[in-house]
Design a protein around this motif. Structure first.
Motif: not given
Length: 241
Positions: A133-135, A148-153, A177-178, A226-228
């Protein structure tokens, strides 16, 4: 066709992921081994390939050992045939009841739900997926991450904020999760419960000071949050100093 050569479904891959998580909890696998085996499981195309990640774990029924029950064929003769869509007893691996999040609106102890309700929350869901989710997306007062077992940004750097404070509620199993926030933002991650996983805050914490303050709470099981800042922020600060 042998059972080991049958193609696997997402339900079977998710079931194997649950078995591997239990193996970590019982001390049979390290987190590094869990990650390697999950990569293999997600890439598996047949039951034989999927079965490799379970073969050396005691007390676990192998996926390739499962055979569908015999049902009458159209000719009235016994044979292997999967049940019709209306059948009420699916195969064993599809009967696993995976944990589900509680209803978001009115959930006890959840400040985002109590203050805003589900109508003002963005729901981000992922199952063995890559979710971004960006922009210039519109950020409501609350964001729910159910994965579940995902890569989330989730990128807030160009987002349109409706409120200064955003509550992020996480219910996750084995995901990465980022949370990417602008340089002037603050993040509070004191209410995150990590079970066999990690929670890392790489930005300024404390009370809200700028235009955005993110409050993160919930559970991370065998995963990471992670929060960055965006990539290159530290380098740009160095050049500007």
């Amino acid at each position: 066709m042998e059972a080991r050569n049958l193609r696997v479904s997402d339900a079977e891959r998710e079931h194997v992921g649950e078995l591997l998580q239990k193996a970590v909890g019982q001390g049979m696998l390290s987190l590094g081994e869990f990650t390697e085996r999950m990569d293999t499981a997600l890439a598996a195309k047949t039951r034989g390939e999927l079965n490799v990640v379970l073969a050396d774990l005691p007390g676990i029924t192998l996926i390739s050992d499962y055979e569908p029950p015999a049902y009458p064929t159209s000719a009235g003769q016994p044979g292997y045939q999967y049940p019709a869509p209306g059948y009420q007893q699916p195969p064993v691996h599809q009967q696993i009841q995976y944990p589900q999040p509680q209803p978001y609106a009115g959930q006890s102890g959840d400040p985002a739900a109590g203050a805003y309700g589900a109508a003002n929350a963005a729901i981000i869901r992922g199952r063995m997926s890559t979710v971004t989710r960006n922009g210039a997306w519109i950020v409501p007062p609350a964001v729910v991450i159910d994965t579940r077992m995902s890569s989330v940004t989730v990128d807030f750097t160009r987002a349109v904020m409706q409120t200064q404070i955003v509550h992020v509620s996480i219910n996750d199993y084995a995901s990465s999760i980022s949370l990417i926030v602008p340089e002037e933002a603050t993040v509070d991650m004191n209410d995150i419960e990590a079970i066999g996983g990690s929670a890392s805050n790489k930005v300024r914490s404390g009370p809200q000071m700028g235009p955005l303050h993110v409050v993160v709470h919930g559970k991370v099981r065998f995963g990471s949050v992670t929060a960055k800042h965006p990539f290159g922020t530290t380098f740009r600060k160095f050049l500007g100093s």
